[in-house]
Design a protein around this motif. Structure first.
Motif, PDB file in Angstrom:
ATOM      1  N   LYS A  14       0.800  -1.221   0.000  1.00 17.81           N
ATOM      2  CA  LYS A  14       0.000   0.000   0.000  1.00 17.81           C
ATOM      3  C   LYS A  14       0.837   1.279   0.000  1.00 17.81           C
ATOM      4  N   ALA A  15       2.106   1.168   0.355  1.00 19.22           N
ATOM      5  CA  ALA A  15       2.947   2.368   0.436  1.00 19.22           C
ATOM      6  C   ALA A  15       4.398   1.990   0.179  1.00 19.22           C
ATOM      7  N   ARG A  16       5.205   2.971  -0.239  1.00 24.17           N
ATOM      8  CA  ARG A  16       6.632   2.748  -0.448  1.00 24.17           C
ATOM      9  C   ARG A  16       7.334   2.831   0.901  1.00 24.17           C
ATOM     10  N   VAL A  17       7.949   1.728   1.281  1.00 16.76           N
ATOM     11  CA  VAL A  17       8.564   1.642   2.605  1.00 16.76           C
ATOM     12  C   VAL A  17       9.597   2.737   2.802  1.00 16.76           C
ATOM     13  N   GLU A  18      10.480   2.912   1.797  1.00 17.91           N
ATOM     14  CA  GLU A  18      11.561   3.896   1.970  1.00 17.91           C
ATOM     15  C   GLU A  18      11.027   5.318   2.135  1.00 17.91           C
ATOM     16  N   GLU A  19       9.918   5.640   1.480  1.00 16.00           N
ATOM     17  CA  GLU A  19       9.347   6.981   1.622  1.00 16.00           C
ATOM     18  C   GLU A  19       8.790   7.202   3.022  1.00 16.00           C
ATOM     19  N   ILE A  20       8.120   6.192   3.571  1.00 19.01           N
ATOM     20  CA  ILE A  20       7.585   6.304   4.935  1.00 19.01           C
ATOM     21  C   ILE A  20       8.731   6.415   5.936  1.00 19.01           C
ATOM     22  N   VAL A  21       9.764   5.620   5.722  1.00 18.18           N
ATOM     23  CA  VAL A  21      10.907   5.660   6.641  1.00 18.18           C
ATOM     24  C   VAL A  21      11.574   7.022   6.607  1.00 18.18           C
ATOM     25  N   ARG A  22      11.836   7.539   5.418  1.00 16.40           N
ATOM     26  CA  ARG A  22      12.503   8.844   5.318  1.00 16.40           C
ATOM     27  C   ARG A  22      11.605   9.963   5.844  1.00 16.40           C
ATOM     28  N   GLY A  23      10.292   9.786   5.671  1.00 15.33           N
ATOM     29  CA  GLY A  23       9.372  10.783   6.195  1.00 15.33           C
ATOM     30  C   GLY A  23       9.347  10.842   7.706  1.00 15.33           C
ATOM     31  N   ASN A  24       9.814   9.781   8.343  1.00 19.11           N
ATOM     32  CA  ASN A  24       9.847   9.732   9.809  1.00 19.11           C
ATOM     33  C   ASN A  24      11.262   9.819  10.373  1.00 19.11           C
ATOM     34  N   THR A  25      12.211  10.155   9.517  1.00 19.51           N
ATOM     35  CA  THR A  25      13.606  10.300   9.962  1.00 19.51           C
ATOM     36  C   THR A  25      14.228  11.565   9.385  1.00 19.51           C
ATOM     37  N   GLU A  26      13.406  12.597   9.195  1.00 14.75           N
ATOM     38  CA  GLU A  26      13.867  13.885   8.671  1.00 14.75           C
ATOM     39  C   GLU A  26      14.565  13.724   7.327  1.00 14.75           C
ATOM     40  N   GLY A  27      14.095  12.758   6.526  1.00 11.90           N
ATOM     41  CA  GLY A  27      14.609  12.577   5.187  1.00 11.90           C
ATOM     42  C   GLY A  27      15.856  11.734   5.071  1.00 11.90           C
ATOM     43  N   ARG A  28      16.420  11.318   6.216  1.00 10.06           N
ATOM     44  CA  ARG A  28      17.707  10.612   6.178  1.00 10.06           C
ATOM     45  C   ARG A  28      17.570   9.144   5.804  1.00 10.06           C
ATOM     46  N   GLY A  29      16.610   8.456   6.406  1.00 16.13           N
ATOM     47  CA  GLY A  29      16.541   7.006   6.369  1.00 16.13           C
ATOM     48  C   GLY A  29      16.868   6.457   7.741  1.00 16.13           C
ATOM     49  N   ALA A  30      16.595   5.201   7.961  1.00 20.27           N
ATOM     50  CA  ALA A  30      16.798   4.584   9.273  1.00 20.27           C
ATOM     51  C   ALA A  30      18.277   4.434   9.592  1.00 20.27           C
ATOM     52  N   ASP A  31      18.607   4.554  10.878  1.00 22.52           N
ATOM     53  CA  ASP A  31      19.982   4.290  11.312  1.00 22.52           C
ATOM     54  C   ASP A  31      20.307   2.806  11.150  1.00 22.52           C
ATOM     55  N   ILE A  32      19.327   1.967  11.490  1.00 22.04           N
ATOM     56  CA  ILE A  32      19.526   0.515  11.405  1.00 22.04           C
ATOM     57  C   ILE A  32      18.290  -0.110  10.781  1.00 22.04           C
ATOM     58  N   ALA A  33      18.496  -0.960   9.789  1.00 19.27           N
ATOM     59  CA  ALA A  33      17.412  -1.750   9.199  1.00 19.27           C
ATOM     60  C   ALA A  33      17.643  -3.208   9.568  1.00 19.27           C
ATOM     61  N   ILE A  34      16.670  -3.799  10.225  1.00 14.22           N
ATOM     62  CA  ILE A  34      16.758  -5.203  10.637  1.00 14.22           C
ATOM     63  C   ILE A  34      15.928  -6.047   9.674  1.00 14.22           C
ATOM     64  N   ILE A  35      16.581  -6.931   8.945  1.00 15.78           N
ATOM     65  CA  ILE A  35      15.887  -7.750   7.957  1.00 15.78           C
ATOM     66  C   ILE A  35      15.512  -9.074   8.622  1.00 15.78           C
ATOM     67  N   ALA A  36      14.277  -9.131   9.108  1.00 15.36           N
ATOM     68  CA  ALA A  36      13.798 -10.321   9.812  1.00 15.36           C
ATOM     69  C   ALA A  36      13.025 -11.225   8.873  1.00 15.36           C
ATOM     70  N   SER A  37      13.471 -11.297   7.645  1.00 15.01           N
ATOM     71  CA  SER A  37      12.866 -12.136   6.607  1.00 15.01           C
ATOM     72  C   SER A  37      13.979 -12.578   5.681  1.00 15.01           C
ATOM     73  N   GLY A  38      13.806 -13.739   5.064  1.00 13.99           N
ATOM     74  CA  GLY A  38      14.838 -14.230   4.167  1.00 13.99           C
ATOM     75  C   GLY A  38      14.615 -13.868   2.714  1.00 13.99           C
TER      76      GLY A  38
END
Length: 338
Positions: free
Chosen positions: A213-237
């Motif tokens: 339903k939404a672009r993950v990276e856009e939501i993440v950057r929208g909640n991190t002042e445009g930077r992106g997450a400090d840490i991304a945890i990939i809990a899926s293979g």
């Protein structure tokens, strides 16, 4: 006794002999054993590591002991893989790469009425006596929580970090609970399952994202002042999950590879981005005894409420139904009881 064993490509309930003990071994009556995603991958032929023994999240009661470290009647957790702590890898901070790490296992596995914990594991701290305030259901989370503890240490997660968790299954939610316990305030979690996202939201302090339903990276950057997450945890293979994390990380950020990739996984990703943006990829595989002790401490001190992740319970006789429910994605944590 009854046990779930791999027979070809199927998990089968069989009558087998009670394991015989050698010096230092311990025999445990299983009370609860968590069904892990890696168990399902082994059944489906997708798991890329270890031998096809099922059940590695067990808790139970000691019924016979050839060791001075535990006695009959003790309520315990047993760890399936234990390193030597003496080899090149162990002494240089890579104990899960120890050549002995995967050579030992529970006999015949954790999904059995009784299982043997080998002396190798027992002598090196691979069996923990449970405090009275820790239930068997809670103790079945010691191993999976320990892998989360180790991975957060490897990536250096702190309360100041912004964190994206890709995958809201039982392991992704354990990452969420541990990040919350650390004090992280900016946590986002993505999954294609609305059921899992709703469950994640019920745990509080998290922003759910459905990539359909939404672009993950856009939501993440929208909640991190445009930077992106400090840490991304990939809990899926899945490769899509890994790329989602890579695309959502800030410059100089860290991507934690935690979920086990399927056999033959290939990424369609421009590797130059890693160098140009100084993105670090940190992988974390399994856990060792310092991590299981820490996991037990967190559970016993009520720092995390792990049992609320359990949504389904099945008996050994219902094992294949448990697998079916887990594969459907309509469950969070499934446990097998005896």
């Amino acid at each position: 006794m009854k046990a779930i064993l791999m027979e070809g490509s199927k998990a089968v309930l069989k009558e087998v002999a009670i394991p015989k003990l050698n010096k230092g071994d311990v025999l445990v009556e299983m009370k609860v054993c968590g069904l892990c995603g890696t168990d399902i991958e082994k059944i489906c032929g997708q798991y890329t590591a270890s031998q096809p023994i099922l059940g590695h999240e067990p808790a139970g009661i000691v019924v016979e002991s050839m060791s001075d470290l535990v006695k009959p009647g003790d309520r315990v957790f047993a760890h399936h893989h234990v390193p030597c702590y003496e080899c090149y890898y162990c002494k240089r901070g890579s104990p899960t790469m120890c050549p002995y790490y995967r050579k030992t296992n529970l006999d015949p596995g954790g999904f059995a009425e009784l299982f043997r914990v080998p002396a190798w594991n027992v002598e090196r701290g691979g069996i923990l006596v449970l405090p009275n305030n820790v239930t068997f259901e809670e103790a079945s989370f010691i191993e999976p929580l320990a892998t989360v503890v180790r991975s957060h240490n490897r990536v250096g997660l702190t309360k100041e970090d912004s964190v994206l968790i890709v995958g809201a299954g039982p392991m992704g939610l354990l990452h969420l609970l541990k990040a919350q316990e650390t004090g992280v305030n900016n946590i986002l979690i993505s999954d294609v399952s609305e059921y899992r996202l709703d469950f994640a939201s019920s745990l509080g302090n998290v922003i759910p994202i459905n990539p359909v339903k939404a672009r993950v990276e856009e939501i993440v950057r929208g909640n991190t002042e445009g930077r992106g997450a400090d840490i991304a945890i990939i809990a899926s293979g899945s490769p899509q999950a890994i790329i989602s994390g890579l695309n959502s990380i800030r410059k100089g950020g860290k991507v934690l590879l935690f979920g086990v990739p399927y056999k033959g996984t290939i990424l369609d990703y421009d590797v130059s981005n890693l160098l140009n943006n100084e993105i670090s990829i940190v992988s974390s595989n399994a856990a060792v005894e310092e991590d299981t002790r820490e996991a037990l401490r967190l559970i016993s001190e009520r720092r995390l409420n792990v049992s609320r992740l359990i949504t389904h319970k099945f008996s050994l006789e219902e094992f294949n139904e448990a697998v079916r429910i887990a594969k459907q994605g309509k469950a969070i944590k499934v446990v097998i009881t005896n």
